[in-house]
Design an enzyme around this catalytic site. Structure first.
Site, PDB file in Angstrom:
ATOM      1  N   ALA A  66       0.858  -1.177   0.000  1.00 48.09           N
ATOM      2  CA  ALA A  66       0.000   0.000   0.000  1.00 48.09           C
ATOM      3  C   ALA A  66       0.901   1.236   0.000  1.00 48.09           C
ATOM      4  CB  ALA A  66      -0.899  -0.009   1.223  1.00 48.09           C
ATOM      5  N   GLY A 108       0.488  -4.966   1.043  1.00 52.91           N
ATOM      6  CA  GLY A 108      -0.753  -5.039   0.281  1.00 52.91           C
ATOM      7  C   GLY A 108      -0.565  -5.706  -1.073  1.00 52.91           C
ATOM      8  N   GLU A 111      -0.804  -9.293  -0.357  1.00 47.35           N
ATOM      9  CA  GLU A 111      -2.202  -9.578  -0.011  1.00 47.35           C
ATOM     10  C   GLU A 111      -3.085  -9.591  -1.258  1.00 47.35           C
ATOM     11  OE1 GLU A 111      -2.242  -6.395   2.944  1.00 47.35           O
ATOM     12  OE2 GLU A 111      -2.799  -7.872   4.474  1.00 47.35           O
ATOM     13  N   GLU A 131       4.859  -4.861   7.002  1.00 48.08           N
ATOM     14  CA  GLU A 131       4.146  -3.782   7.701  1.00 48.08           C
ATOM     15  C   GLU A 131       4.759  -3.473   9.059  1.00 48.08           C
ATOM     16  OE1 GLU A 131       2.736  -6.240   6.033  1.00 48.08           O
ATOM     17  OE2 GLU A 131       1.010  -5.527   4.887  1.00 48.08           O
TER      18      GLU A 131
HETATM   19  N1  CO8 Z   1       4.564   3.206  -0.836  1.00 48.70           N
HETATM   20  C1  CO8 Z   1       4.933   4.341  -1.437  1.00 48.70           C
HETATM   21  N2  CO8 Z   1       6.028   4.448  -2.214  1.00 48.70           N
HETATM   22  C2  CO8 Z   1       6.789   3.350  -2.369  1.00 48.70           C
HETATM   23  C3  CO8 Z   1       6.458   2.115  -1.773  1.00 48.70           C
HETATM   24  C4  CO8 Z   1       5.288   2.070  -0.968  1.00 48.70           C
HETATM   25  N3  CO8 Z   1       4.847   0.929  -0.393  1.00 48.70           N
HETATM   26  N4  CO8 Z   1       7.407   1.224  -2.101  1.00 48.70           N
HETATM   27  C5  CO8 Z   1       8.283   1.840  -2.886  1.00 48.70           C
HETATM   28  N5  CO8 Z   1       7.910   3.137  -3.062  1.00 48.70           N
HETATM   29  C6  CO8 Z   1       8.596   4.164  -3.839  1.00 48.70           C
HETATM   30  C7  CO8 Z   1       9.793   4.690  -3.107  1.00 48.70           C
HETATM   31  O1  CO8 Z   1       9.442   5.667  -2.161  1.00 48.70           O
HETATM   32  C8  CO8 Z   1      10.616   5.235  -4.245  1.00 48.70           C
HETATM   33  O2  CO8 Z   1      10.086   6.483  -4.640  1.00 48.70           O
HETATM   34  P1  CO8 Z   1      11.042   7.799  -4.688  1.00 48.70           P
HETATM   35  O3  CO8 Z   1      12.043   7.459  -5.757  1.00 48.70           O
HETATM   36  O4  CO8 Z   1      10.113   8.887  -5.053  1.00 48.70           O
HETATM   37  O5  CO8 Z   1      11.664   7.904  -3.337  1.00 48.70           O
HETATM   38  C9  CO8 Z   1      10.338   4.273  -5.377  1.00 48.70           C
HETATM   39  O6  CO8 Z   1       9.105   3.608  -5.033  1.00 48.70           O
HETATM   40  C10 CO8 Z   1      11.400   3.214  -5.524  1.00 48.70           C
HETATM   41  O7  CO8 Z   1      11.590   2.596  -4.287  1.00 48.70           O
HETATM   42  P2  CO8 Z   1      13.028   2.366  -3.631  1.00 48.70           P
HETATM   43  O8  CO8 Z   1      13.962   3.457  -4.042  1.00 48.70           O
HETATM   44  O9  CO8 Z   1      12.816   2.147  -2.169  1.00 48.70           O
HETATM   45  O10 CO8 Z   1      13.448   1.003  -4.366  1.00 48.70           O
HETATM   46  P3  CO8 Z   1      14.474  -0.094  -3.848  1.00 48.70           P
HETATM   47  O11 CO8 Z   1      14.681  -0.997  -5.000  1.00 48.70           O
HETATM   48  O12 CO8 Z   1      15.640   0.507  -3.169  1.00 48.70           O
HETATM   49  O13 CO8 Z   1      13.652  -0.888  -2.676  1.00 48.70           O
HETATM   50  C11 CO8 Z   1      11.714  -1.982  -1.762  1.00 48.70           C
HETATM   51  C12 CO8 Z   1      12.517  -1.648  -3.029  1.00 48.70           C
HETATM   52  C13 CO8 Z   1      12.498  -2.940  -0.854  1.00 48.70           C
HETATM   53  C14 CO8 Z   1      10.433  -2.654  -2.216  1.00 48.70           C
HETATM   54  C15 CO8 Z   1      11.406  -0.680  -0.973  1.00 48.70           C
HETATM   55  O14 CO8 Z   1      10.869   0.272  -1.858  1.00 48.70           O
HETATM   56  C16 CO8 Z   1      10.435  -0.857   0.161  1.00 48.70           C
HETATM   57  O15 CO8 Z   1      10.798  -1.352   1.215  1.00 48.70           O
HETATM   58  N6  CO8 Z   1       9.168  -0.435  -0.047  1.00 48.70           N
HETATM   59  C17 CO8 Z   1       8.165  -0.457   1.005  1.00 48.70           C
HETATM   60  C18 CO8 Z   1       7.672  -1.868   1.236  1.00 48.70           C
HETATM   61  C19 CO8 Z   1       6.626  -1.888   2.336  1.00 48.70           C
HETATM   62  O16 CO8 Z   1       6.884  -1.580   3.476  1.00 48.70           O
HETATM   63  N7  CO8 Z   1       5.398  -2.301   1.966  1.00 48.70           N
HETATM   64  C20 CO8 Z   1       4.288  -2.399   2.903  1.00 48.70           C
HETATM   65  C21 CO8 Z   1       3.511  -1.144   2.912  1.00 48.70           C
HETATM   66  S1  CO8 Z   1       2.218  -1.159   4.122  1.00 48.70           S
HETATM   67  C22 CO8 Z   1       1.015  -2.100   3.419  1.00 48.70           C
HETATM   68  O17 CO8 Z   1       1.124  -2.606   2.330  1.00 48.70           O
HETATM   69  C23 CO8 Z   1      -0.219  -2.277   4.227  1.00 48.70           C
HETATM   70  C24 CO8 Z   1      -1.295  -2.933   3.394  1.00 48.70           C
HETATM   71  C25 CO8 Z   1      -2.593  -2.680   4.050  1.00 48.70           C
HETATM   72  C26 CO8 Z   1      -3.702  -2.767   3.021  1.00 48.70           C
HETATM   73  C27 CO8 Z   1      -4.933  -2.259   3.647  1.00 48.70           C
HETATM   74  C28 CO8 Z   1      -6.042  -2.167   2.650  1.00 48.70           C
HETATM   75  C29 CO8 Z   1      -7.287  -2.654   3.283  1.00 48.70           C
END
Ligand code: CO8
Length: 257
Positions: A66, A108, A111, A131
């Site tokens: 998400a 998400g 999921e 998360e």
């Molecule tokens: N949200 C927003 N932006 C994101 C997300 C995210 N989940 N993941 C990546 N991005 C963005 C980064 O901010 C970055 O943008 P910018 O260049 O503008 O800073 C761009 O995508 C590229 O990301 P990275 O530079 O971080 O790329 P890397 O290759 O270094 O890393 C990763 C890749 C490991 C995937 C890393 O991006 C990461 O850890 N992302 C977050 C993963 C995470 O924590 N996901 C869980 C989120 S919470 C959730 O999903 C709750 C779900 C609940 C659903 C409820 C509905 C009912």
């Protein structure tokens, strides 16, 4: 219907594809992209030319979760009131959906893949529920669907210890159907969808429905449900056609009725 954050196509007979297309954010799921995904899948669900759907992302990311930036300033009440949290639309589709997953399937994203009926993965796919690392917990079925798919011990480690499952581990654990090289996973997912789309669709729907009951109810009730769906297949033209074709040693011509 025009979409901004997804792409749709029909690459093969009977197959509708929805592709997450927000590469700059690794397909992070904000309210717009999730709404577009549900609307596009529902449109394919209504489309008589489509028998099975594929939900995919890019080779690099199915979806990295998400959208954390969108969630940063959102309160519990806003979260509850916003339709952002109603992902159950995906589980109400009548036709099967195959998730074609490559790269990140986190939070998400994992999921959403698990809400689909099958998962075809590339060798680079990584499944996780991180998360906990941002102070929250899974909220779209992660604690339930992952646990049922891979068992309590692995699920606990994934969710409490932020362990990522490789495609191979996910397949061994029963989360993923098939693993292919990144060059071919999407074509293989479309091929599987095409094979399912060519089956008699009333039976496909009733089988999907009955298998899902294995998750949702106890055994006695689910067996009763299966029996009713089974009887219902005997009211279809395709039952007569399928059995006649077998006896006459010829291919069946399905009417999907
Ligand atoms: N949200 C927003 N932006 C994101 C997300 C995210 N989940 N993941 C990546 N991005 C963005 C980064 O901010 C970055 O943008 P910018 O260049 O503008 O800073 C761009 O995508 C590229 O990301 P990275 O530079 O971080 O790329 P890397 O290759 O270094 O890393 C990763 C890749 C490991 C995937 C890393 O991006 C990461 O850890 N992302 C977050 C993963 C995470 O924590 N996901 C869980 C989120 S919470 C959730 O999903 C709750 C779900 C609940 C659903 C409820 C509905 C009912």
């Amino acid at each position: 219907m025009t979409y901004e954050m997804i792409l749709t196509e029909k690459p093969a007979d009977g197959v509708g594809v929805v592709r997450l297309n927000r590469p700059q954010a690794l397909n992070a799921l904000n309210s717009q992209i999730t709404r577009e995904v549900f609307e596009a899948l529902e449109a394919f669900d209504r489309d008589e030319a489509v028998g099975c759907m594929v939900l995919t992302g890019s080779d690099k990311a199915f979806a990295a979760g998400a959208d954390i930036k969108q969630m940063l300033d959102v309160s519990a009440v806003q979260m509850m009131q916003d339709d952002f949290t109603d992902w159950s639309r995906l589980t109400r589709l009548g036709k099967p959906v195959i998730a074609a997953v490559s790269g990140w399937a986190l939070g998400g994203g994992c999921e959403m893949a698990m809400m689909c009926d099958m998962i075809v993965a590339s060798e680079t796919a990584r499944f996780g529920q991180p998360e906990i690392t941002i102070g929250i917990m899974p909220g779209a079925g992660g604690t339930q669907r992952l646990t049922r798919a891979v068992g309590k011990a692995v699920a606990m480690e994934v969710m409490l210890g932020n362990r990522h499952l490789t495609a191979q581990e996910a397949q061994t654990a029963g989360l993923v159907n098939r693993v292919y090289p990144v060059e071919s996973y999407f074509a293989e997912a479309v091929a599987l969808a095409g094979k399912i789309a060519a089956m008699p669709r009333v039976a496909v729907r009733l089988i999907k429905d009955a298998v899902n009951k294995a998750y949702e109810t106890g055994l006695t009730q689910a067996l009763e449900y299966e029996k009713r769906n089974f009887y219902l297949t005997f009211s279809t033209e395709d039952k007569v056609e399928g059995m006649s074709a077998f006896v006459e040693k010829r291919p069946a011509q399905w009417k999907h009725r």
